[in-house]
Design a protein around this motif. Structure first.
Motif, PDB file in Angstrom:
ATOM      1  N   UNK A 102     -12.832  -1.242  -3.989  1.00  7.82           N
ATOM      2  CA  UNK A 102     -12.434  -0.017  -3.280  1.00  7.82           C
ATOM      3  C   UNK A 102     -11.868  -0.336  -1.905  1.00  7.82           C
ATOM      4  N   UNK A 103     -12.528  -1.243  -1.213  1.00  7.83           N
ATOM      5  CA  UNK A 103     -12.109  -1.608   0.142  1.00  7.83           C
ATOM      6  C   UNK A 103     -10.717  -2.238   0.130  1.00  7.83           C
ATOM      7  N   UNK A 104     -10.518  -3.150  -0.859  1.00  8.73           N
ATOM      8  CA  UNK A 104      -9.209  -3.818  -0.962  1.00  8.73           C
ATOM      9  C   UNK A 104      -8.119  -2.799  -1.293  1.00  8.73           C
ATOM     10  N   UNK A 105      -8.490  -1.834  -2.150  1.00 13.27           N
ATOM     11  CA  UNK A 105      -7.514  -0.795  -2.529  1.00 13.27           C
ATOM     12  C   UNK A 105      -7.132   0.056  -1.325  1.00 13.27           C
ATOM     13  N   UNK A 106      -8.157   0.397  -0.480  1.00 12.62           N
ATOM     14  CA  UNK A 106      -7.885   1.193   0.721  1.00 12.62           C
ATOM     15  C   UNK A 106      -6.931   0.438   1.654  1.00 12.62           C
ATOM     16  N   UNK A 107      -7.200  -0.851   1.814  1.00 11.76           N
ATOM     17  CA  UNK A 107      -6.376  -1.673   2.701  1.00 11.76           C
ATOM     18  C   UNK A 107      -4.949  -1.783   2.146  1.00 11.76           C
ATOM     19  N   UNK A 108      -4.886  -1.997   0.815  1.00 15.24           N
ATOM     20  CA  UNK A 108      -3.578  -2.121   0.165  1.00 15.24           C
ATOM     21  C   UNK A 108      -2.774  -0.830   0.340  1.00 15.24           C
ATOM     22  N   UNK A 109      -3.475   0.295   0.152  1.00 17.93           N
ATOM     23  CA  UNK A 109      -2.804   1.595   0.298  1.00 17.93           C
ATOM     24  C   UNK A 109      -2.295   1.780   1.723  1.00 17.93           C
ATOM     25  N   UNK A 110      -3.148   1.404   2.692  1.00 16.56           N
ATOM     26  CA  UNK A 110      -2.758   1.579   4.092  1.00 16.56           C
ATOM     27  C   UNK A 110      -1.510   0.768   4.417  1.00 16.56           C
ATOM     28  N   UNK A 111      -1.417  -0.440   3.833  1.00 14.92           N
ATOM     29  CA  UNK A 111      -0.315  -1.336   4.204  1.00 14.92           C
ATOM     30  C   UNK A 111       0.940  -1.126   3.363  1.00 14.92           C
ATOM     31  N   UNK A 112       0.738  -0.820   2.075  1.00 12.39           N
ATOM     32  CA  UNK A 112       1.895  -0.883   1.176  1.00 12.39           C
ATOM     33  C   UNK A 112       2.331   0.432   0.583  1.00 12.39           C
ATOM     34  N   UNK A 113       1.538   1.494   0.786  1.00 12.91           N
ATOM     35  CA  UNK A 113       1.918   2.773   0.185  1.00 12.91           C
ATOM     36  C   UNK A 113       2.032   3.833   1.273  1.00 12.91           C
ATOM     37  N   UNK A 114       3.158   4.513   1.298  1.00 17.69           N
ATOM     38  CA  UNK A 114       3.331   5.640   2.220  1.00 17.69           C
ATOM     39  C   UNK A 114       3.263   6.925   1.413  1.00 17.69           C
ATOM     40  N   UNK A 115       2.547   7.924   1.938  1.00 22.49           N
ATOM     41  CA  UNK A 115       2.364   9.162   1.171  1.00 22.49           C
ATOM     42  C   UNK A 115       2.823  10.369   1.989  1.00 22.49           C
TER      43      UNK A 115
END
Lengths: 267, 457
Positions: A102-115
């Motif tokens: 979950x933590x890695x996913x949150x970090x990945x989302x913060x860096x690589x996904x714009x919403x």
């Protein structure tokens, strides 16, 4: 009986097209790769998403449509990592996204996904600058404050937002301005994937066109998944995917009176 | 960044936040006040009797004897006859003896009849001796030495004359007008009841009550008293308008001060033999003999007497107060917990309107744990600000109430006001805040787990 046969043949044709597209994508760099994806909110309930295979190439701008309840938002949540698949895999930018913690996913989302949402994009009591800087903070990249500020000013220029809005509270802005600030926030960390969820539903036609040109302009090389009911916007995108095509088994009943006839017409 | 979000969030909900802040501040202040009074009472009482080994008086209760003799609280006990004092004086174990005669007042301040041995042997705080801020100890039978607070509050100077009144209370109709006492010295501030007491000679006090004795020392006293009477009229006028003729009186004071110095050489306050005194304080050559001597005195058949060890009497006092202390602390603690539950309720009640921001925070990369932390930071911020406000409020309140506490309850506040227990209390409150804020924080965490892109979901 005839109708069922016709529907089966339409589905098989569509699957053939999808497989062909996936084969092309494998040659290019893949941004999103979904395989055997199933999701249901509870163990007992039937899946609301069931996608055998779906790929989006890097830099591709995809238009995703479907009626309410067809699972669009659920799919976006799965892509963002705010929901975890019940079964199957999602790989984003060659990362096995669904196997990350979950933590890695949150970090990945913060860096690589714009919403960008339809509305309520910003935290109302924070200023525009604070809203955008929050996205920089959670991404915890090594970008310096100066570089980040320069990037922010550049984005504001491109989005035609005056610099004084930076200090205004988010809820003091108009809906249009809030959406543009949301785009700036979504792009501040140079995400490779941009997810835009029905941002134009509150806009009139002129405003919608202007918003779309601006979005296409600033999105640049980022991969974009754009969700909307409004099929008229299909023309802005490289490819159109409907939920009934992606997840035919889960949309079979829901779309019988709505999406299916339109899909047949198109076929 | 998280603290910025927390601060801005609280600013957005400022009405509820301020009300919550207020309730926590008041409850913490209450708890701190109870704790300060509790610890200061102990410090104040303990530092007052640091050098006294035994206190001897007529049989009553050991607390009554202690409170009336040392703290000038309550009613003095019946007197001890001179022969008993003489017997104590001649006891080999006794190093020094301070006789105290109680029961009179001067404008609400207790008057204590004693001898110069009081100024030589009485110790306070960390075995500190009394020092004079101005003037000297008793120089003649109608001398008086006043505490620093009296000098300050009544504007007295060395050389001024004062009249004592019979009985306790701030208003008395029985003034010893014909025996005005001249201030020979002012004791440097001690932070003990000494600051609020008027010390007069035993001889002067007895003369004021019964008229002069025909002894060589009392003759000296009579002379001074006569001389004082000559000036009485003008000094009565001075009491009415104490600050009006300061310059005029300065010369008189200087003149009288010279006389005092001359008289000090010949006046021996210990030479006077009073008929009786209220209490005697004893200093022993060897402290270990205190219990033995206490037993001897308590068993004395000549005159029924009671000897107490100040430390043991205080221990009894703390034991009695212990239950009240615990009750007050417990109640104040419960009030703080109520206020903190109010804080948690406030945060929990706002959770529904925060669903949108939780969704936004999740999509920009905040994990559910970050949301939990955010709510806890908000709660902690409110408590930290409340604690800081409480410390300021209590410090201000105590400083404002200082004169009242010392005059009414004999409680002398000493610095530092906030001690280890205050720090422990604040840390405990922060700990409780952490625990109580877990309720809204976990709600935010759970919401965060399921918050998707659709902020309305």
């Amino acid at each position: 009986m005839n109708t069922i046969n016709k529907k089966n043949s339409t589905h098989s044709q569509r699957n053939a097209v999808s497989e062909e597209h996936n084969a092309v994508n494998k040659e290019r760099n893949t941004a999103i790769e979904v395989s055997n994806l199933q999701f249901s909110y509870t163990k007992e309930s039937p899946p609301i998403i069931d996608i055998k295979a779906w790929q989006v190439s890097q830099g591709e701008h995809v238009f995703l449509s479907g009626p309410s309840g067809s699972g669009k938002s659920t799919l976006l949540n799965l892509l963002c990592g705010t929901l975890t698949p019940t079964q199957g895999d999602i790989a984003l930018l060659a990362q096995p996204f669904s196997t990350l913690s979950n933590r890695q996913r949150d970090k990945f989302r913060a860096r690589s996904i714009g919403v960008v949402f339809q509305q309520f994009n910003l935290i109302p009591y924070l200023s525009v600058a604070q809203n955008i800087n929050a996205a920089v903070y959670f991404a915890s990249t090594n970008v310096s404050k100066t570089a980040s500020d320069a990037k922010l000013r550049h984005l504001l220029d491109k989005l035609q937002l005056p610099s004084h809005v930076l200090h205004a509270k988010a809820d003091a802005l108009s809906i249009g301005q809030q959406q543009r600030v949301a785009i700036a926030r979504a792009l501040i960390n140079d995400p490779q994937l941009l997810i835009v969820d029905e941002p134009t539903s509150a806009l009139d036609t002129d405003a919608r066109d202007s918003f779309m040109s601006l979005l296409k302009d600033v999105a640049g090389e980022s991969t974009m998944i754009f969700v909307s009911h409004d099929k008229a916007m299909e023309s802005y995108f490289d490819r159109h995917c409907s939920m009934s095509e992606l997840s035919p088994s889960t949309n079979h009943l829901k779309t019988r009176g709505d999406e299916a006839p339109k899909a047949q017409e198109r076929a | 960044m998280l603290s910025t979000i927390a601060i801005e969030s609280l600013k957005r909900r400022k009405t509820t936040a301020i009300l919550t802040l207020l309730s926590i501040t008041i409850s913490i202040s209450l708890l701190l006040c109870v704790d300060i009074i509790r610890t200061q009472v102990k410090t104040s009482f303990t530092r007052t009797v640091s050098g006294v080994d035994l206190i001897v008086g007529a049989p009553s209760g050991q607390l009554n004897l202690l409170l009336s003799s040392v703290f000038n609280i309550g009613t003095p006990t019946k007197g001890i006859e001179y022969k008993s004092i003489a017997a104590l004086q001649s006891n080999k174990q006794v190093s020094w003896l301070i006789p105290l005669s109680l029961g009179d007042t001067h404008r609400g301040f207790r008057v204590v009849g004693t001898t110069n041995s009081f100024f030589d042997h009485f110790k306070y705080g960390d075995m500190q001796s009394l020092e004079m801020a101005a003037g000297s100890t008793f120089t003649q039978p109608l001398s008086t030495v006043i505490g620093a607070d009296i000098a300050k509050s009544l504007g007295y100077k060395v050389g001024d004359k004062i009249i004592i009144s019979h009985g306790l209370g701030s208003v008395s109709f029985n003034n010893h007008d014909d025996h005005p006492f001249t201030i020979s010295g002012i004791v440097k501030k001690t932070g003990t009841p000494v600051d609020k007491a008027v010390y007069v000679t035993l001889q002067g006090l007895e003369e004021a009550h019964t008229g002069p004795k025909h002894s060589p020392t009392s003759m000296l006293g009579r002379k001074s008293a006569d001389k004082a009477n000559e000036h009485e009229h003008e000094h009565e006028h001075e009491h009415e308008h104490e600050h009006e003729h300061e310059h005029e009186h300065e010369h008189e004071h200087e003149h009288e001060h010279d006389e005092h110095t001359k008289e000090h050489a010949v006046y021996n306050s210990e030479a006077f033999t009073p008929e009786s005194v209220s209490v005697v304080m004893l200093g022993l050559k060897h402290r270990v003999t205190a219990l033995q001597l206490q037993y001897q005195i308590n068993q004395s058949k000549k005159e029924p007497l009671m000897a107490i060890l100040p430390g043991m009497a205080l221990a009894e006092l703390w034991q009695i107060m212990g239950n009240v202390e615990s009750l007050l602390l417990g109640l104040s603690g419960l009030i703080v917990i109520c206020a903190l539950i109010g804080l948690a309720t406030m945060l929990l009640a706002t959770m529904r309107e925060r669903y949108q921001e939780i969704a936004v925070l999740r999509t920009i990369g905040a994990g559910p744990f970050t949301l939990l932390l955010l709510i806890q930071i908000e709660a902690m911020l409110l408590t930290i600000v409340s604690a800081a406000l409480s410390l300021g409020l209590v410090a201000g309140l105590m400083s404002a109430l200082k004169p009242w506490l010392s005059s009414t309850y004999g409680l002398f506040l000493s610095s530092p006001l906030f001690g280890q227990s205050s720090v422990i209390i604040i840390l405990l409150i922060l700990g409780c805040t952490y625990l109580v804020s877990l309720f809204p924080a976990v709600a935010a965490y759970r919401r965060g787990l399921h918050a998707g892109l659709n902020a309305n979901s």
